[in-house]
Design a protein around this motif. Structure first.
Motif, short mmCIF file in Angstrom:
data_model
loop_
_atom_site.label_atom_id
_atom_site.label_comp_id
_atom_site.label_asym_id
_atom_site.label_seq_id
_atom_site.Cartn_x
_atom_site.Cartn_y
_atom_site.Cartn_z
N LYS A 1 -2.83 4.97 9.33
CA LYS A 1 -4.12 4.54 8.77
C LYS A 1 -3.93 3.40 7.78
N ILE A 2 -2.82 3.38 7.10
CA ILE A 2 -2.55 2.31 6.14
C ILE A 2 -2.35 0.98 6.86
N PHE B 1 0.97 9.09 -5.29
CA PHE B 1 0.03 10.21 -5.26
C PHE B 1 0.53 11.37 -4.39
N LYS C 1 0.84 -1.21 0.00
CA LYS C 1 0.00 0.00 0.00
C LYS C 1 0.87 1.26 0.00
N GLN D 1 -0.86 9.16 7.92
CA GLN D 1 -1.32 8.29 6.82
C GLN D 1 -0.75 6.88 6.96
N SER E 1 2.15 1.87 -3.44
CA SER E 1 1.10 2.38 -4.33
C SER E 1 0.77 3.83 -3.99
N ALA E 2 0.58 4.08 -2.70
CA ALA E 2 0.05 5.38 -2.29
C ALA E 2 1.05 6.51 -2.52
N LEU F 1 3.92 10.41 2.05
CA LEU F 1 3.11 9.97 3.19
C LEU F 1 3.71 10.47 4.51
N LYS G 1 0.82 -11.32 22.76
CA LYS G 1 -0.18 -12.25 23.25
C LYS G 1 0.46 -13.43 23.95
N TYR G 2 1.65 -13.79 23.48
CA TYR G 2 2.29 -14.94 24.11
C TYR G 2 2.92 -14.58 25.44
#
Ligand code: SF4
Lengths: 418, 251
Positions: free
Chosen positions: A366-367, A356, A349, A363, A352-353, A359, A406-407
């Motif tokens: 959020k990605i 444009f 992502k 951002q 790709s992002a 970042l 978690k472990y």
């Protein structure tokens, strides 16, 4: 079907098969033809055991009678347990009826060795053949290859099964000698070599003739038991790497040893299952297969064991701080993939992002980037550079204090043992 | 702020977009439901779904988005996730206003939100493909009741048709009260009148071996558990409790 008897058999033969950790049901692309039953392509986990492992296949032994006496195995001949055996038809009926109700993706059939290798293998093949030819079953079939079975039987197995596996059991030859003296590593590796060649040859045929039959389309896998013998993670992962490279294995499974038998050669019965270690091995394996890491980058002479308190990618990054920080708005995908807290999807992502526009932290978050880890290793379109001049030790402390593994949380008692 | 009230259909949503451009509206709020003339507030527009207008918006979108992008938009709308229409309209407006294709502009909040919605929908679809449990009825139909969070039943059609080509099956969404029925030839939407045949009543129409296989499955589920590895938290994360009442092994 006699309900009581079949229930008892299922309990015994599922119980005995559950220590085999292989459960994948993906990697095949068997289509439902002529309005048959099922298609193997999806790899769906239909339920999860109370320990959180996925259940996607009916995983059973054809029988737990065995002429061998491997120390780590509940089915070993010297173990005083109830024995049972399914008939070919019983396994077929169970598979079909479970599949039709959407309980499973297919069958994973293994077996204790009764009489000899060929005799056992021949029965496993018969189950698969019956499912495919008599029931037009296109669900997933994974057969355990019996070491020492003849090439003819292996070849036939490959025609009906999606995946075949020979378990290495112990990461090294010495480990195997210790716990399964009747087994012979060369004999176990031989069918892997045969299958590899056969798979390559059949794939070539398939490319030339579309109608050529499929041969073990999901390839072969193996399993090694961890923690029953004293191998280092370096030895374990190098073995895995060797088999990935030389035998085209799709997967190596790591099975944390569950102490079920008392034997002077084995860890004591109250030893806990090395779950954190097992998890770290899977993470390391994942890095080798999907993130372009070389095995020596993960474990080597100087660091023969995986870190238990942080994952292998973070561990590698902390040992290689000179590579960082990386500018996510410029760096190659391969390099971005090496940042802790950035996974395959977020990395793609980002690439790709950024076409444009550049970042920033917000951002990236959020990605899906885990900033609490990544921020020590990257720069982006924000002025603040989070890493400052921290040492590897302090970065590790910061990350550990903000993340709850978690472990680690669940198994404080367990960790004390390492 | 202008509120647009529309009928909840995809065509309706596209018509609303048409109106937004026609009236040059800046800040809008979307609301699904019936137009109540008695509850008139300021700045409320009733969107009357219009195939021609919707068609023109659709044509425009086809030029701005890939086929896959358009399908994602449609699926996100059909899934009927609460209060998301505003974001979908935001996405459409962003697509129209931009010069290039914006589907991968994950720095943009609407693009990112659509990606999130798709992830939620895919996960729900995937869970249904995994957790649906069929029960065999006397007439050889395999029946399953579901209650997905989002409206994903239509998205399940192809999967189950490919999988169970040789058995009749019926998957029924209890919450939205409609089902998919495959009769060995094609899949149709159906609505059952449970006043006549209650869902709990179908038990009387089970085949004889249905109970046998349910019990065998429950037993199998128990047998594969390894108590030494118990991890309830992980278990619950994989199978959230709300699905349990449909899972044979958890009942
Ligand atoms: S041969 Fe297989 S089944 Fe038999 S004791 Fe060894 S591991 Fe167990």
């Amino acid at each position: 079907m006699n309900e009581e008897r079949i229930t008892e058999k299922l309990n015994i033969l599922a119980d005995a098969a559950k220590y085999d950790v292989s459960c994948a049901s993906s990697g095949s692309k068997r289509k439902n033809q002529n309005k048959g039953l099922g298609n193997a392509s999806n790899g769906i986990c239909h339920t999860y055991t109370e320990d959180g492992r996925c259940v996607s296949l009916l995983k059973i032994l054809l029988t737990n009678h065995c002429i061998f006496d491997c120390a780590y195995c509940v089915s070993r001949s010297s173990n005083d347990i109830k024995r049972a055996a399914f008939t070919v038809q019983e396994v077929v009926d169970l598979t079909i009826n479970f599949y039709r109700r959407n309980y499973i993706e297919g069958l994973f059939l293994s077996s204790g060795i009764f009489k000899d290798a060929d005799f056992t293998m021949e029965r496993l093949v018969r189950v698969a053949k019956k499912l495919r030819t008599e029931h037009n079953f296109n669900g997933y079939i994974h057969l355990k290859s019996i070491p020492g079975a003849s090439d003819e039987l292996m070849r036939e197995a490959g025609l009906y099964a999606d995946r075949l596996s020979v378990n290495l059991e112990m990461p090294t030859e010495a480990g195997l000698k210790l716990l399964a003296p009747e087994k012979n590593r060369q004999e176990m590796i031989k069918p892997m070599g045969f299958l590899k060649n056969e798979i390559i040859q059949r794939t070539e045929e398939k490319a030339l003739f579309k109608k050529a039959p499929m041969f073990a389309p999901a390839g072969q896998s193996t399993q090694v038991i961890i923690g029953a013998t004293p191998e280092t993670d370096q030895q374990v992962l190098q073995t895995a790497d060797h088999f990935y490279r030389n035998f085209n294995l799709r997967r190596v499974y790591y099975s944390g040893y569950v102490p079920v038998l008392s034997d002077s050669r084995l860890p004591a019965l109250n030893t806990s299952v090395p779950m954190v270690r097992e998890n770290r091995l899977y993470q390391a394996d994942w890095l080798m297969r999907n993130y372009g890491f070389h095995v020596n980058e993960i474990v080597n002479e100087r660091a023969p064991h995986l870190d238990l308190d942080v994952d292998p990618k973070l561990s590698w990054s902390l040992r290689n701080l000179h590579v960082f920080p990386i500018d996510v708005n410029k760096a190659d995908l391969q390099l971005i993939l090496r940042v802790p807290g950035i996974g395959l999807l977020s990395a793609q992502k980002i690439v790709s992002a950024r076409k444009f526009g550049k970042l920033n932290w917000d951002q990236l978050k959020k990605i899906g980037v885990a900033l609490n880890r990544a921020r020590y290793f990257i720069t982006c379109n924000s002025t603040s550079f989070e890493r400052r001049d921290l040492t590897a030790m302090s970065i590790k402390q910061f990350i550990l204090s903000t993340s709850q593994s978690k472990y680690l949380k669940n198994s404080v008692t367990q960790l004390g043992l390492f | 702020m202008t509120t647009l009230v529309y009928d909840g259909s995809f065509e309706g949503l596209l018509t609303a977009v048409f109106e937004i451009y026609e009236h040059k509206l800046q800040h809008v709020k979307m609301q699904r439901g019936e137009w109540l003339s008695t509850a008139l507030f300021e700045n409320v527009i009733e969107v009357v779904t219009d195939d021609k207008r919707a068609g023109r918006v659709l044509q425009g979108l086809q030029q701005k988005l890939s086929t896959g992008g358009l399908q994602r938009l449609y699926a996100a709308h059909m899934a009927d996730i609460e209060n998301e229409d505003g974001n979908l309209v935001g996405y459409i407006r962003y697509a129209f206003d931009a010069k290039q294709n914006i589907e991968e502009d994950y720095g943009n909040r609407y693009v990112l939100r659509l990606a999130e919605l798709m992830r939620m929908i895919r996960r729900e679809k995937h869970r249904m493909e995994a957790f649906i449990r069929f029960q065999k009825l006397k007439d050889e139909t395999f029946y399953a009741a579901i209650e997905p969070d989002f409206n994903v039943l239509p998205l399940l059609s192809r999967h189950f048709k490919n999988r169970y080509a040789d058995q009749k099956w019926l998957i029924y969404d209890m919450r939205r009260n409609y089902g998919l029925f495959y009769d060995l030839h094609q899949v149709d939407f159906i609505v059952l009148d449970f006043a006549i045949s209650k869902p709990d009543n179908v038990i009387s129409t089970y085949t004889e071996d249905e109970g046998l296989y349910q019990n065998l499955w429950k037993n199998y589920f128990k047998s594969v558990n390894i108590p030494a590895r118990k991890n309830t938290k992980l278990h619950m994360r994989h199978i959230p409790k709300r699905y349990w009442r449909f899972l044979t092994e958890k009942i």
